[in-house]
Design a protein around this motif. Sequence first.
Motif, PDB file in Angstrom:
ATOM      1  N   THR A  26       0.794  -1.234   0.000  1.00 10.56           N
ATOM      2  CA  THR A  26       0.000   0.000   0.000  1.00 10.56           C
ATOM      3  C   THR A  26       0.825   1.282   0.000  1.00 10.56           C
ATOM      4  O   THR A  26       0.265   2.365  -0.155  1.00 10.56           O
ATOM      5  CB  THR A  26      -0.940   0.034   1.228  1.00 10.56           C
ATOM      6  OG1 THR A  26      -0.144  -0.080   2.409  1.00 10.56           O
ATOM      7  CG2 THR A  26      -1.967  -1.090   1.173  1.00 10.56           C
ATOM      8  N   THR A  27       2.155   1.163   0.189  1.00 11.64           N
ATOM      9  CA  THR A  27       2.995   2.361   0.289  1.00 11.64           C
ATOM     10  C   THR A  27       4.262   2.223  -0.536  1.00 11.64           C
ATOM     11  O   THR A  27       4.694   1.123  -0.871  1.00 11.64           O
ATOM     12  CB  THR A  27       3.409   2.643   1.745  1.00 11.64           C
ATOM     13  OG1 THR A  27       4.223   1.567   2.225  1.00 11.64           O
ATOM     14  CG2 THR A  27       2.205   2.838   2.651  1.00 11.64           C
ATOM     15  N   VAL A  39      18.592  12.585   6.883  1.00  7.63           N
ATOM     16  CA  VAL A  39      17.651  11.584   6.375  1.00  7.63           C
ATOM     17  C   VAL A  39      16.364  12.325   6.045  1.00  7.63           C
ATOM     18  O   VAL A  39      15.788  12.989   6.900  1.00  7.63           O
ATOM     19  CB  VAL A  39      17.379  10.470   7.415  1.00  7.63           C
ATOM     20  CG1 VAL A  39      16.275   9.537   6.933  1.00  7.63           C
ATOM     21  CG2 VAL A  39      18.654   9.695   7.721  1.00  7.63           C
ATOM     22  N   HIS A  40      15.944  12.209   4.794  1.00 10.12           N
ATOM     23  CA  HIS A  40      14.677  12.818   4.358  1.00 10.12           C
ATOM     24  C   HIS A  40      14.070  11.894   3.319  1.00 10.12           C
ATOM     25  O   HIS A  40      14.506  11.842   2.171  1.00 10.12           O
ATOM     26  CB  HIS A  40      14.905  14.211   3.781  1.00 10.12           C
ATOM     27  CG  HIS A  40      13.634  14.957   3.519  1.00 10.12           C
ATOM     28  ND1 HIS A  40      13.634  16.292   3.186  1.00 10.12           N
ATOM     29  CD2 HIS A  40      12.328  14.580   3.528  1.00 10.12           C
ATOM     30  CE1 HIS A  40      12.375  16.698   3.007  1.00 10.12           C
ATOM     31  NE2 HIS A  40      11.577  15.663   3.206  1.00 10.12           N
ATOM     32  N   VAL A  41      13.079  11.145   3.764  1.00 16.30           N
ATOM     33  CA  VAL A  41      12.416  10.150   2.924  1.00 16.30           C
ATOM     34  C   VAL A  41      10.938  10.504   2.848  1.00 16.30           C
ATOM     35  O   VAL A  41      10.340  10.921   3.844  1.00 16.30           O
ATOM     36  CB  VAL A  41      12.610   8.728   3.509  1.00 16.30           C
ATOM     37  CG1 VAL A  41      11.832   7.687   2.707  1.00 16.30           C
ATOM     38  CG2 VAL A  41      14.095   8.370   3.563  1.00 16.30           C
ATOM     39  N   LEU A  42      10.355  10.344   1.667  1.00 14.93           N
ATOM     40  CA  LEU A  42       8.931  10.556   1.482  1.00 14.93           C
ATOM     41  C   LEU A  42       8.232   9.213   1.433  1.00 14.93           C
ATOM     42  O   LEU A  42       8.676   8.302   0.727  1.00 14.93           O
ATOM     43  CB  LEU A  42       8.671  11.312   0.180  1.00 14.93           C
ATOM     44  CG  LEU A  42       9.368  12.660   0.041  1.00 14.93           C
ATOM     45  CD1 LEU A  42       9.084  13.263  -1.323  1.00 14.93           C
ATOM     46  CD2 LEU A  42       8.949  13.599   1.151  1.00 14.93           C
ATOM     47  N   VAL A  43       7.137   9.096   2.170  1.00 15.35           N
ATOM     48  CA  VAL A  43       6.310   7.889   2.144  1.00 15.35           C
ATOM     49  C   VAL A  43       4.982   8.283   1.522  1.00 15.35           C
ATOM     50  O   VAL A  43       4.319   9.205   1.997  1.00 15.35           O
ATOM     51  CB  VAL A  43       6.076   7.322   3.559  1.00 15.35           C
ATOM     52  CG1 VAL A  43       5.184   6.080   3.494  1.00 15.35           C
ATOM     53  CG2 VAL A  43       7.396   7.018   4.255  1.00 15.35           C
ATOM     54  N   VAL A  44       4.608   7.594   0.441  1.00 15.63           N
ATOM     55  CA  VAL A  44       3.360   7.917  -0.252  1.00 15.63           C
ATOM     56  C   VAL A  44       2.468   6.688  -0.319  1.00 15.63           C
ATOM     57  O   VAL A  44       2.953   5.571  -0.465  1.00 15.63           O
ATOM     58  CB  VAL A  44       3.626   8.454  -1.680  1.00 15.63           C
ATOM     59  CG1 VAL A  44       4.415   9.738  -1.641  1.00 15.63           C
ATOM     60  CG2 VAL A  44       4.339   7.444  -2.529  1.00 15.63           C
ATOM     61  N   PRO A  45       1.161   6.896  -0.198  1.00 15.42           N
ATOM     62  CA  PRO A  45       0.257   5.781  -0.438  1.00 15.42           C
ATOM     63  C   PRO A  45       0.236   5.473  -1.937  1.00 15.42           C
ATOM     64  O   PRO A  45       0.344   6.390  -2.760  1.00 15.42           O
ATOM     65  CB  PRO A  45      -1.097   6.304   0.051  1.00 15.42           C
ATOM     66  CG  PRO A  45      -1.003   7.789  -0.076  1.00 15.42           C
ATOM     67  CD  PRO A  45       0.445   8.126   0.136  1.00 15.42           C
ATOM     68  N   ASP A  64      -1.190   2.674   7.402  1.00 10.30           N
ATOM     69  CA  ASP A  64      -0.103   2.041   6.647  1.00 10.30           C
ATOM     70  C   ASP A  64       1.014   3.036   6.340  1.00 10.30           C
ATOM     71  O   ASP A  64       2.195   2.700   6.420  1.00 10.30           O
ATOM     72  CB  ASP A  64      -0.622   1.455   5.326  1.00 10.30           C
ATOM     73  CG  ASP A  64      -1.483   0.222   5.514  1.00 10.30           C
ATOM     74  OD1 ASP A  64      -1.544  -0.334   6.630  1.00 10.30           O
ATOM     75  OD2 ASP A  64      -2.122  -0.194   4.514  1.00 10.30           O
ATOM     76  N   VAL A  65       0.649   4.263   5.986  1.00 14.81           N
ATOM     77  CA  VAL A  65       1.650   5.289   5.679  1.00 14.81           C
ATOM     78  C   VAL A  65       2.469   5.606   6.929  1.00 14.81           C
ATOM     79  O   VAL A  65       3.703   5.679   6.873  1.00 14.81           O
ATOM     80  CB  VAL A  65       0.982   6.561   5.099  1.00 14.81           C
ATOM     81  CG1 VAL A  65       1.963   7.721   5.034  1.00 14.81           C
ATOM     82  CG2 VAL A  65       0.410   6.274   3.714  1.00 14.81           C
ATOM     83  N   ILE A  66       1.802   5.765   8.055  1.00 12.59           N
ATOM     84  CA  ILE A  66       2.522   6.065   9.300  1.00 12.59           C
ATOM     85  C   ILE A  66       3.396   4.880   9.709  1.00 12.59           C
ATOM     86  O   ILE A  66       4.558   5.060  10.089  1.00 12.59           O
ATOM     87  CB  ILE A  66       1.544   6.479  10.411  1.00 12.59           C
ATOM     88  CG1 ILE A  66       0.903   7.827  10.030  1.00 12.59           C
ATOM     89  CG2 ILE A  66       2.249   6.562  11.768  1.00 12.59           C
ATOM     90  CD1 ILE A  66      -0.249   8.246  10.900  1.00 12.59           C
ATOM     91  N   SER A  67       2.878   3.663   9.602  1.00 11.44           N
ATOM     92  CA  SER A  67       3.679   2.472   9.912  1.00 11.44           C
ATOM     93  C   SER A  67       4.896   2.369   8.999  1.00 11.44           C
ATOM     94  O   SER A  67       5.990   2.011   9.449  1.00 11.44           O
ATOM     95  CB  SER A  67       2.828   1.199   9.779  1.00 11.44           C
ATOM     96  OG  SER A  67       1.831   1.172  10.763  1.00 11.44           O
ATOM     97  N   ALA A  68       4.719   2.705   7.726  1.00 12.34           N
ATOM     98  CA  ALA A  68       5.841   2.693   6.785  1.00 12.34           C
ATOM     99  C   ALA A  68       6.867   3.751   7.183  1.00 12.34           C
ATOM    100  O   ALA A  68       8.077   3.524   7.081  1.00 12.34           O
ATOM    101  CB  ALA A  68       5.352   2.934   5.358  1.00 12.34           C
ATOM    102  N   GLY A  69       6.405   4.910   7.662  1.00 14.42           N
ATOM    103  CA  GLY A  69       7.322   5.951   8.129  1.00 14.42           C
ATOM    104  C   GLY A  69       8.169   5.468   9.291  1.00 14.42           C
ATOM    105  O   GLY A  69       9.387   5.718   9.341  1.00 14.42           O
ATOM    106  N   VAL A  70       7.570   4.753  10.219  1.00 11.52           N
ATOM    107  CA  VAL A  70       8.311   4.194  11.346  1.00 11.52           C
ATOM    108  C   VAL A  70       9.293   3.131  10.855  1.00 11.52           C
ATOM    109  O   VAL A  70      10.448   3.081  11.297  1.00 11.52           O
ATOM    110  CB  VAL A  70       7.345   3.633  12.407  1.00 11.52           C
ATOM    111  CG1 VAL A  70       8.091   2.878  13.493  1.00 11.52           C
ATOM    112  CG2 VAL A  70       6.515   4.769  13.012  1.00 11.52           C
ATOM    113  N   ALA A  71       8.869   2.298   9.901  1.00 11.57           N
ATOM    114  CA  ALA A  71       9.761   1.286   9.329  1.00 11.57           C
ATOM    115  C   ALA A  71      10.964   1.937   8.644  1.00 11.57           C
ATOM    116  O   ALA A  71      12.092   1.452   8.756  1.00 11.57           O
ATOM    117  CB  ALA A  71       8.996   0.399   8.345  1.00 11.57           C
ATOM    118  N   VAL A  72      10.735   3.044   7.949  1.00 13.84           N
ATOM    119  CA  VAL A  72      11.823   3.781   7.304  1.00 13.84           C
ATOM    120  C   VAL A  72      12.791   4.297   8.370  1.00 13.84           C
ATOM    121  O   VAL A  72      14.017   4.165   8.221  1.00 13.84           O
ATOM    122  CB  VAL A  72      11.275   4.950   6.446  1.00 13.84           C
ATOM    123  CG1 VAL A  72      12.374   5.934   6.088  1.00 13.84           C
ATOM    124  CG2 VAL A  72      10.597   4.411   5.196  1.00 13.84           C
ATOM    125  N   ALA A  73      12.266   4.876   9.448  1.00 14.97           N
ATOM    126  CA  ALA A  73      13.130   5.385  10.520  1.00 14.97           C
ATOM    127  C   ALA A  73      14.009   4.260  11.079  1.00 14.97           C
ATOM    128  O   ALA A  73      15.210   4.456  11.310  1.00 14.97           O
ATOM    129  CB  ALA A  73      12.297   6.024  11.623  1.00 14.97           C
TER     130      ALA A  73
END
Length: 118
Positions: A26-27, A39-45, A64-73
Amino acid sequence: MADNDCLFCKIIAGDIPSTKVFESDTTYAFRDINPQADVHVLVVPRTHYEDAEALAGAPGELADVISAGVAVAKREGIEEAGFRLVFNTGEHAGRTVFHAHLHVLGGEQLGMFGRPGH
């Protein structure tokens, strides 16, 4: 559903190159081409939503977007030192792309938010 004129929809489709950091069903997450932190990453649906307000109407995808942001961190090794998750919605927030996206910022000491002295 994609928007044929949307920059981020084109990136998700692979029509425009990006540096992928993370993806799920989904992301899609990729490095910002004009980073505002180490670190500057964009997470998009993957589904096109104009902004965070529209994405809020799909709470599962927002999560899902917020969870993906945490996974990226975590992948970037910034979860312990701290990181910032930011949605920019509307003109005053400085939004420039009309596809909801979450900024994951960190890897250095970030400044205070908002106006100086507040």
